[in-house]
Design a protein around this motif. Structure first.
Motif, PDB file in Angstrom:
ATOM      1  N   LYS A  20       0.757  -1.370  -0.435  1.00 51.36           N
ATOM      2  CA  LYS A  20      -0.526   0.102  -0.291  1.00 51.36           C
ATOM      3  C   LYS A  20       0.954   0.928  -0.514  1.00 51.36           C
ATOM      4  CE  LYS A  20      -4.108  -2.370   2.276  1.00 51.36           C
ATOM      5  NZ  LYS A  20      -4.980  -2.103   3.654  1.00 51.36           N
ATOM      6  N   LYS A  36      -1.102   7.108   6.498  1.00 49.83           N
ATOM      7  CA  LYS A  36      -1.769   5.829   5.401  1.00 49.83           C
ATOM      8  C   LYS A  36      -3.213   6.046   5.710  1.00 49.83           C
ATOM      9  CE  LYS A  36      -2.396   1.689   7.203  1.00 49.83           C
ATOM     10  NZ  LYS A  36      -2.097   0.488   8.117  1.00 49.83           N
ATOM     11  N   ASN A  37      -3.667   5.765   3.808  1.00 50.59           N
ATOM     12  CA  ASN A  37      -5.451   6.584   3.815  1.00 50.59           C
ATOM     13  C   ASN A  37      -5.939   4.828   3.274  1.00 50.59           C
ATOM     14  OD1 ASN A  37      -7.491   7.561   2.508  1.00 50.59           O
ATOM     15  ND2 ASN A  37      -6.539   9.170   1.068  1.00 50.59           N
ATOM     16  N   SER A  38      -7.209   4.569   4.602  1.00 56.07           N
ATOM     17  CA  SER A  38      -7.183   3.355   3.657  1.00 56.07           C
ATOM     18  C   SER A  38      -8.522   3.771   3.323  1.00 56.07           C
ATOM     19  CB  SER A  38      -7.531   2.538   5.045  1.00 56.07           C
ATOM     20  OG  SER A  38      -5.587   1.845   4.484  1.00 56.07           O
ATOM     21  N   ASP A  39      -9.412   3.877   1.988  1.00 55.29           N
ATOM     22  CA  ASP A  39     -11.176   3.952   2.086  1.00 55.29           C
ATOM     23  C   ASP A  39     -11.169   5.399   2.520  1.00 55.29           C
ATOM     24  OD1 ASP A  39     -10.504   1.427   0.923  1.00 55.29           O
ATOM     25  OD2 ASP A  39     -11.341   0.174   3.125  1.00 55.29           O
ATOM     26  N   GLY A  40     -10.683   5.748   2.560  1.00 54.82           N
ATOM     27  CA  GLY A  40     -11.280   7.529   3.270  1.00 54.82           C
ATOM     28  C   GLY A  40     -10.578   7.816   4.561  1.00 54.82           C
ATOM     29  N   LYS A  41      -9.717   6.674   5.095  1.00 53.85           N
ATOM     30  CA  LYS A  41      -9.914   6.876   6.949  1.00 53.85           C
ATOM     31  C   LYS A  41      -7.958   7.487   6.553  1.00 53.85           C
ATOM     32  CE  LYS A  41     -13.794   4.443   8.341  1.00 53.85           C
ATOM     33  NZ  LYS A  41     -14.095   3.241   8.908  1.00 53.85           N
ATOM     34  N   ASN A  53      -5.425   7.746  14.970  1.00 51.73           N
ATOM     35  CA  ASN A  53      -6.433   8.310  13.445  1.00 51.73           C
ATOM     36  C   ASN A  53      -6.854   9.184  13.509  1.00 51.73           C
ATOM     37  OD1 ASN A  53      -7.178   5.424  13.164  1.00 51.73           O
ATOM     38  ND2 ASN A  53      -8.463   5.306  14.877  1.00 51.73           N
TER      39      ASN A  53
END
Length: 73
Positions: A20, A36-41, A53
């Protein structure tokens, strides 16, 4: 007496970690952490593995820099 402000160069570099894409935050040649960006989070991760977070990429950068300056010294 007031101290002079130091100019510190902060660099953001893109890297691939665990397949990623992440953005690494560097001060000089030292890695402060990564965002880190995971699905907008967004998650801000320090070099010691502590995770925060956050709501945005900019907030992630702020958290990493605050933690870096808090623990320097």
């Amino acid at each position: 007496m007031s101290k002079k402000d130091k100019n510190i160069e902060v660099e953001i570099a893109e890297a691939v970690k665990d397949g990623k894409q992440v953005q690494q935050v560097l001060i000089g040649k030292n890695i402060v952490g990564e965002v880190k960006n995971s699905d907008g989070k967004f998650t801000a991760i320090l070099t010691d593995g502590e995770e925060f977070n956050v709501h945005s990429f900019d907030e992630g950068i702020e958290v990493l820099l605050q933690q870096y300056h808090l623990h320097q010294g």
